[in-house]
Design an enzyme around this catalytic site. Structure first.
Site, PDB file in Angstrom:
ATOM      1  N   ARG A  43     -32.003  17.309 -17.119  1.00  0.00           N
ATOM      2  CA  ARG A  43     -30.494  16.814 -16.588  1.00  0.00           C
ATOM      3  C   ARG A  43     -29.762  16.396 -17.754  1.00  0.00           C
ATOM      4  O   ARG A  43     -30.271  15.051 -18.138  1.00  0.00           O
ATOM      5  CB  ARG A  43     -30.487  16.152 -15.193  1.00  0.00           C
ATOM      6  CG  ARG A  43     -29.105  16.026 -14.959  1.00  0.00           C
ATOM      7  CD  ARG A  43     -29.167  15.547 -13.584  1.00  0.00           C
ATOM      8  NE  ARG A  43     -27.859  15.549 -12.774  1.00  0.00           N
ATOM      9  CZ  ARG A  43     -26.646  14.453 -13.094  1.00  0.00           C
ATOM     10  NH1 ARG A  43     -27.195  13.628 -13.668  1.00  0.00           N
ATOM     11  NH2 ARG A  43     -25.528  14.480 -12.424  1.00  0.00           N
ATOM     12  N   SER A 112     -27.315  22.205  -5.309  1.00  0.00           N
ATOM     13  CA  SER A 112     -27.183  20.865  -4.654  1.00  0.00           C
ATOM     14  C   SER A 112     -26.337  20.964  -3.299  1.00  0.00           C
ATOM     15  O   SER A 112     -25.099  21.783  -3.639  1.00  0.00           O
ATOM     16  CB  SER A 112     -26.674  19.749  -5.674  1.00  0.00           C
ATOM     17  OG  SER A 112     -27.490  19.416  -6.507  1.00  0.00           O
ATOM     18  N   LYS A 141     -26.089   9.132 -10.070  1.00  0.00           N
ATOM     19  CA  LYS A 141     -25.456  10.230 -10.150  1.00  0.00           C
ATOM     20  C   LYS A 141     -23.998   9.899  -9.654  1.00  0.00           C
ATOM     21  O   LYS A 141     -23.978   8.929  -8.566  1.00  0.00           O
ATOM     22  CB  LYS A 141     -26.202  11.135  -8.903  1.00  0.00           C
ATOM     23  CG  LYS A 141     -25.809  12.537  -9.378  1.00  0.00           C
ATOM     24  CD  LYS A 141     -26.966  13.378  -8.558  1.00  0.00           C
ATOM     25  CE  LYS A 141     -26.235  14.865  -8.632  1.00  0.00           C
ATOM     26  NZ  LYS A 141     -25.330  15.332  -7.847  1.00  0.00           N
TER      27      LYS A 141
END
Ligand code: NI
Lengths: 211, 211
Positions: A43, A112, A141
């Protein structure tokens, strides 16, 4: 590792170079793998495409060495470029059905989600698994929708594909997450942010993946 | 529009929603096409993948209506998702040879360059055309390496593929750019930043593309 069947989502590591505080990225991921991580998601939210690609080449090499599936966050093109095992998309990324069309049926597509509605939609769109969260508040996040453990359990009971919990999972709360019956836990800081990465992974693996 | 041969790079529009100052994006691009733009590059540096994809779907529809090639900046996956005609990559994006591998031979691959060395490398990597610049100082791009018109001319004389000038080209300097013998001019603000977008395109088209 070309089949999306029999993937072990148990201890799902999501990378974040920031929490490493300057330590070597590849060496840190290798420590995590040696500690029991079963899958890696690369990521990168602020890298140029060139940087992301170069990192992905290196992580792909590492993942292949240990026969660990590699999932790329958001960027289908990076996944294609390094022949990663799949892509993980959020609600702000490309629609899952479009990702599936581009990647074909043999790659893993993860989505997600934060509600049962999103989870059902992801299943319908051809996702292989869903991430559900954030389960606990977290700094790593920016997506801050909170999903309670009861909601997580409800999603798990109504979804046929594997469910991976994400968001603030650590050594203190992992057993409560494991009790919901989900298939995996996605971890960032509770592994990569620890001084002894391998030991942190071993402990979490014992608390969840080996349940 | 599946062949990368016989592409008219003459008046090459690079999109920038910021310079539109709130005006409708698709309507503004249509005005530019009606004014003579020969190719559109969709460039989005701060959009989420979801936003980029949604815009690309709309711009693809518009470009198809007028039979204008659509090139996507940086994101090969977005180009694949909307079946765009090609991708343009900069020196910070994915390597051109990797882009070519993913896209195959029938799609257009363009590469930003600022030196003869980069231009030769792009040709070797399989680029269909190169962008060269920035020719003049500009606010719309953070890449600030300046290429003089003499350097541009030298690159054009040593490269076999089409050369598109970029960076600060406007109605005042376009004739000096045209005199270098290059194949196209990439324009942002001097079209989309003008009150009358169509008229601005017509004027630039007359000054360059119809040379
Ligand atoms: Ni594989």
């Amino acid at each position: 590792m070309k089949s999306n069947r029999n993937i072990n989502y148990g201890l799902y590591l999501v990378s974040d170079r920031d929490v490493l505080d300057g330590r070597d990225f590849i060496r840190s991921l290798e420590e995590a793998i040696l500690g029991g991580v079963t899958l890696i998601q690369l990521r990168e939210k602020n890298a140029t495409s060139s940087e992301f690609y170069s990192l992905a080449v290196k992580v792909k090499e590492l993942a292949s060495k240990y026969n660990i599936p590699l999932i790329i966050n958001d960027r289908i093109d990076i996944a294609l470029a390094v022949d990663a095992d799949g892509v993980h998309v959020g609600q702000d990324d490309m629609p899952a059905n479009v990702v599936r069309d581009i990647l074909g049926k043999d790659k893993i597509v993860g989505v997600s989600t934060a509600t049962l509605e999103e989870a059902l939609k992801a299943t319908e769109d051809g996702a292989d698994y869903i991430g559900v969260g954030a389960l606990f508040p977290t700094d790593t996040k920016t997506d801050t929708r909170i999903v309670t453990l009861d909601q997580l359990k409800n999603i798990k009971e109504n979804i046929s594909i594997p469910v991976v919990g994400i968001g603030g999972i650590n050594e203190n709360n992992i057993k409560s997450v494991s009790d919901t019956g989900i298939d995996g836990v996605a971890i960032v800081s509770a592994i990569l942010g620890k001084e002894d990465i391998r030991e942190a992974a071993v402990k979490l693996y014992n608390d969840f993946a080996r349940k």
